[in-house]
Scaffold this motif. Sequence first.
Motif, PDB file in Angstrom:
ATOM      1  N   HIS A 160     -45.306  10.719  -2.217  1.00 46.29           N
ATOM      2  CA  HIS A 160     -45.245  12.029  -2.569  1.00 46.29           C
ATOM      3  C   HIS A 160     -46.525  13.076  -1.851  1.00 46.29           C
ATOM      4  N   VAL A 161     -45.615  13.642  -1.080  1.00 44.35           N
ATOM      5  CA  VAL A 161     -46.493  14.878  -0.100  1.00 44.35           C
ATOM      6  C   VAL A 161     -45.768  16.118  -0.376  1.00 44.35           C
TER       7      VAL A 161
ATOM      8  N   SER B 116     -44.326   7.040   7.199  1.00 44.73           N
ATOM      9  CA  SER B 116     -43.341   7.291   6.429  1.00 44.73           C
ATOM     10  C   SER B 116     -43.972   7.979   5.315  1.00 44.73           C
ATOM     11  N   ALA B 117     -43.142   9.213   4.765  1.00 48.71           N
ATOM     12  CA  ALA B 117     -43.729   9.772   3.688  1.00 48.71           C
ATOM     13  C   ALA B 117     -42.508  10.550   3.202  1.00 48.71           C
ATOM     14  N   MET B 118     -42.564  10.977   1.746  1.00 44.57           N
ATOM     15  CA  MET B 118     -41.674  11.531   1.009  1.00 44.57           C
ATOM     16  C   MET B 118     -42.140  12.851   0.497  1.00 44.57           C
ATOM     17  N   ASP B 119     -41.556  13.883   0.992  1.00 42.39           N
ATOM     18  CA  ASP B 119     -41.838  15.342   0.263  1.00 42.39           C
ATOM     19  C   ASP B 119     -41.537  15.291  -1.045  1.00 42.39           C
ATOM     20  N   MET B 120     -42.183  15.780  -1.867  1.00 36.69           N
ATOM     21  CA  MET B 120     -41.606  15.967  -3.402  1.00 36.69           C
ATOM     22  C   MET B 120     -41.539  17.449  -3.969  1.00 36.69           C
TER      23      MET B 120
ATOM     24  N   THR C 113     -44.190   9.858  12.151  1.00 33.51           N
ATOM     25  CA  THR C 113     -43.831   9.814  10.898  1.00 33.51           C
ATOM     26  C   THR C 113     -42.368  10.405  10.743  1.00 33.51           C
ATOM     27  N   ARG C 114     -41.821   9.391   9.814  1.00 27.37           N
ATOM     28  CA  ARG C 114     -40.737  10.145   9.201  1.00 27.37           C
ATOM     29  C   ARG C 114     -40.690  10.747   7.777  1.00 27.37           C
ATOM     30  N   LEU C 115     -39.898  11.771   7.477  1.00 24.61           N
ATOM     31  CA  LEU C 115     -40.235  12.204   6.183  1.00 24.61           C
ATOM     32  C   LEU C 115     -39.028  12.510   5.533  1.00 24.61           C
ATOM     33  N   VAL C 116     -38.907  12.008   4.179  1.00 27.36           N
ATOM     34  CA  VAL C 116     -37.574  12.295   3.422  1.00 27.36           C
ATOM     35  C   VAL C 116     -37.948  13.227   2.541  1.00 27.36           C
ATOM     36  N   LEU C 117     -36.794  14.454   2.300  1.00 24.53           N
ATOM     37  CA  LEU C 117     -37.478  15.681   1.729  1.00 24.53           C
ATOM     38  C   LEU C 117     -36.461  15.617   0.446  1.00 24.53           C
ATOM     39  N   THR C 118     -37.336  15.930  -0.798  1.00 22.10           N
ATOM     40  CA  THR C 118     -36.808  16.204  -2.107  1.00 22.10           C
ATOM     41  C   THR C 118     -36.512  17.333  -2.639  1.00 22.10           C
ATOM     42  N   PRO C 119     -35.119  18.059  -2.973  1.00 17.60           N
ATOM     43  CA  PRO C 119     -35.082  19.167  -3.417  1.00 17.60           C
ATOM     44  C   PRO C 119     -35.921  19.405  -4.756  1.00 17.60           C
TER      45      PRO C 119
ATOM     46  N   VAL D  33     -36.352  13.772   9.949  1.00 15.96           N
ATOM     47  CA  VAL D  33     -36.299  14.697   8.724  1.00 15.96           C
ATOM     48  C   VAL D  33     -35.063  14.286   8.018  1.00 15.96           C
ATOM     49  N   ILE D  34     -35.135  13.805   6.705  1.00 22.37           N
ATOM     50  CA  ILE D  34     -34.069  13.106   6.199  1.00 22.37           C
ATOM     51  C   ILE D  34     -34.083  13.738   4.666  1.00 22.37           C
ATOM     52  N   PHE D  35     -32.735  13.946   4.107  1.00 21.57           N
ATOM     53  CA  PHE D  35     -32.473  14.299   2.854  1.00 21.57           C
ATOM     54  C   PHE D  35     -31.842  13.093   2.491  1.00 21.57           C
TER      55      PHE D  35
END
Length: 578
Positions: free
Chosen positions: A92-93, A259-263, A289-295, A325-327
């Motif tokens: 959660h970033v 790894s991180a996940m955008d919130m 770093t890979r980043l998963v994006l969360t709308p 960068v991944i959805f």
Amino acid sequence: MKRILPFLLLLCLVFVHSTISAQIPELTVYTAKKIITMETAMPEATAVAVAQGRIVAVGNLESLQPWLKGKQVNYDKTFEGKILLPGFIDPHVHPSLPAVLTQFDFIAPDDWDLPTGDFPGVQTHEAYQQRLRELADAYFADPQRNTDIPYITWGYHQLWHGDMYRPILDEMYPDKPIILWHRSFHEVILNSTAIELVGITEKQVKGHHEIDWEKGLFSELGARMVLASDQMRFLFAPNRYGRGMAHFVEMLHMAGITSAMDMGTGIFGNADDEILLIHQAMDREDVSTRLVLTPIVTYFLGEKNNPDQALSKIKGWTADNSSHVIFDRHFKLMLDGAIYSGLSQFLFPGYIDGHEGEWLAPVETTYQWAQYFWNEGYQLHFHTNGDKSTAELIQQIERMMAQKPRANHRTTLEHFAYSTESQIRKLKDLGACISANPYYQYMLSDIYAANWLGEDRARNMVPLGVAKQYGLNIGLHSDCPMAPLSPLTLVWAAVNRTTINGNQNNPIQRLSVEDALRGITLDAAYLMRMEQEIGSIVAGKKADFVILEEDPTTIEPDKIRDIKIWGTVFEGRLFPLK
């Protein structure tokens, strides 16, 4: 024919085996003092073989020999004497928050060590005023400054820093624009000159329940009104925002995060530009770093989109996925207000002083969006702080399950500031997960005990011990800058449960070191639905490691956050810290 078939099958198996072996002609073997795998079957090792960005085998040099025969092997002893763990994960970033806020000075109750400098904490009204004068005076004295840009500082909190609202700021700076960005991020305070500069009028905001005109206080959607104004567009100018995103990427690396996940994609209102800038900052060979994006639902509400339109936008963004960068079918909902602001929702008896929290949107509106994306098969993440908010989350999961049952839905309670034991048990029964910020209890338990909740609830903030007893999957997150972007700091906070003033919170709510480490590795990966790819050191997973100078499982628990990080390995490539 019956005799031929087994023979043909054997030939196929031999061919497949030889083909797979031929695909790995070269390996790199990393040896270390200790490898903490986070795998139950083999918790420790001393060697790991890597090829093509993935882990081939784990164990020791002797046990790896069958894989090494007949191949070109590079024995890398860089990590001799060091400790390897799976690359850290922060589930959660908000990339845009550090990208924007690191453009400014920090004046907060706690210390901050950033790529832009060190900012010691201040915890009194007098100390805050003195630091504000020093930094703001230096800013206004700079002849090169842009006079259309106000002085902005992040970190103010009224329970430490007292009254610093519009009348006080007007007295300090009657003709210079000042904006204090609250420690919660969810509020901003403007003096009269800043309000005039931004172009907001009293008539324009009359009746807005999240704006206190006399105080110059703009909360939640009121703050969005300020930040989305034309005068504040400089925040997202490509050169400024680009530098800020570079700071964020550097902070991830400094923290050992692979790894991180955008919130909250779209949290500032312009999702398309934000996504483009994130791609530009992260789609690079030198990023580890890979980043998963969360709308986030608030973006679509602000755009007056309906769920069908939102889904169409998300599919468009997903088409541009890259390796960095991944959805990936996550969706963020918002329930109650910020815990730092005292706007979280609590059941009876509520807050000591009688004030009430806020819902960030009508709860039925939240449910309608949640139901839509639930039915589309998305994993839902609910911003949830107080126990009244947890009660609402439980009801929403029950309603969604009743109309369309789903197994393995992994609906995640984000933040977990305070929930009761009965609620925690119910969350487990419903198949929910926890993504917790253990730094809350470090920062807030003392002031919440004295001012807002009392000793019994405040000392049990972020009740991780009970959640672990009931068997919930727990990830630990920073929500930076709600906590430092430092997984080791999160482990330290969850394990020790001491406060900023050195007081002890309820030790029953502690996590063990092993469970806390799982919260920043394998259990965090579970929250991202990526536990088959990352989160532990085992054959087949991506070769993502963090390299530490000391062992967090043997060092004194109060020293964990001080462990030095050598660097990371990302998909088999070394990235030492500079």
